[in-house]
Design a protein around this motif. Structure first.
Motif, mmCIF file in Angstrom:
data_model
loop_
_atom_site.group_PDB
_atom_site.id
_atom_site.type_symbol
_atom_site.label_atom_id
_atom_site.label_comp_id
_atom_site.label_asym_id
_atom_site.label_seq_id
_atom_site.Cartn_x
_atom_site.Cartn_y
_atom_site.Cartn_z
ATOM 1 N N HIS A 152 0.655 -1.418 -6.788
ATOM 2 C CA HIS A 152 1.720 -0.023 -5.956
ATOM 3 C C HIS A 152 1.294 0.469 -4.849
ATOM 4 C CE1 HIS A 152 4.323 2.629 -4.966
ATOM 5 N NE2 HIS A 152 3.466 3.748 -4.380
ATOM 6 N N ASN A 153 -0.498 0.913 -3.741
ATOM 7 C CA ASN A 153 -0.864 1.042 -2.699
ATOM 8 C C ASN A 153 -0.867 -0.543 -2.495
ATOM 9 O OD1 ASN A 153 -1.218 3.521 -3.979
ATOM 10 N ND2 ASN A 153 -3.669 2.989 -4.921
ATOM 11 N N ASP A 175 1.990 -0.784 -0.169
ATOM 12 C CA ASP A 175 2.447 0.329 -0.004
ATOM 13 C C ASP A 175 1.754 -0.163 1.225
ATOM 14 O OD1 ASP A 175 3.587 3.133 1.366
ATOM 15 O OD2 ASP A 175 1.781 3.494 1.018
ATOM 16 N N ILE A 176 0.518 -0.517 1.437
ATOM 17 C CA ILE A 176 -0.103 -1.018 2.974
ATOM 18 C C ILE A 176 0.257 -2.073 3.664
ATOM 19 C CG2 ILE A 176 -2.914 -1.531 4.073
ATOM 20 C CD1 ILE A 176 -3.703 -0.088 1.525
ATOM 21 N N LYS A 216 3.200 -2.519 3.672
ATOM 22 C CA LYS A 216 4.750 -3.098 3.539
ATOM 23 C C LYS A 216 4.361 -1.893 5.498
ATOM 24 C CE LYS A 216 7.570 -0.116 1.268
ATOM 25 N NZ LYS A 216 8.038 0.874 1.042
ATOM 26 N N ARG A 217 3.286 -0.922 5.487
ATOM 27 C CA ARG A 217 3.059 -0.220 6.776
ATOM 28 C C ARG A 217 2.622 -0.791 8.334
ATOM 29 N NH1 ARG A 217 3.094 6.062 5.306
ATOM 30 N NH2 ARG A 217 2.740 5.610 3.595
#
Length: 103
Positions: A45-46, A49-50, A52-53
């Motif tokens: 998940h983390n 997220d990284i 995607k950003r």
């Protein structure tokens, strides 16, 4: 006797030369394109997220060593992104079998 020596040589070569990470993750444009090995849900998940950003291409390998785990990044992944992934890496999920922690 020659067969035993030949088999031992092949076994030693395989143990030394073959790349065997416990986790391999390939990224393409900020998306996970391929994964192999144990990928803990929170770490996944983390990392997603990284990615995607700050989208990137490359691969991350996690190796199990006697002293703990080692993360290896391809040179296409920016240093700042590498550090963010290192910061969220769950070392406790990749403890070696011989290593015990007292609580």
């Amino acid at each position: 006797m020659l067969y035993v020596i030949l088999a031992a040589a092949i076994l030693v070569f395989w143990l030394v030369a073959v790349d065997r990470p416990v986790l391999l993750i390939h990224f393409k444009s900020g998306q996970i394109s391929k994964q192999k090995g144990h990928f803990p849900a929170t770490f996944r998940h983390n990392v997603m997220d990284i990615a995607k950003r700050t989208p990137f291409d490359g691969e991350v390998k996690v190796y199990q060593q006697r002293s703990g785990t080692k993360l290896v990044f391809s040179k296409h992944i920016p240093k700042a992104t590498q550090q963010r992934i290192r910061n969220v890496f769950p070392h406790q999920s990749f403890l070696s079998k011989g290593k015990r922690h007292s609580h």
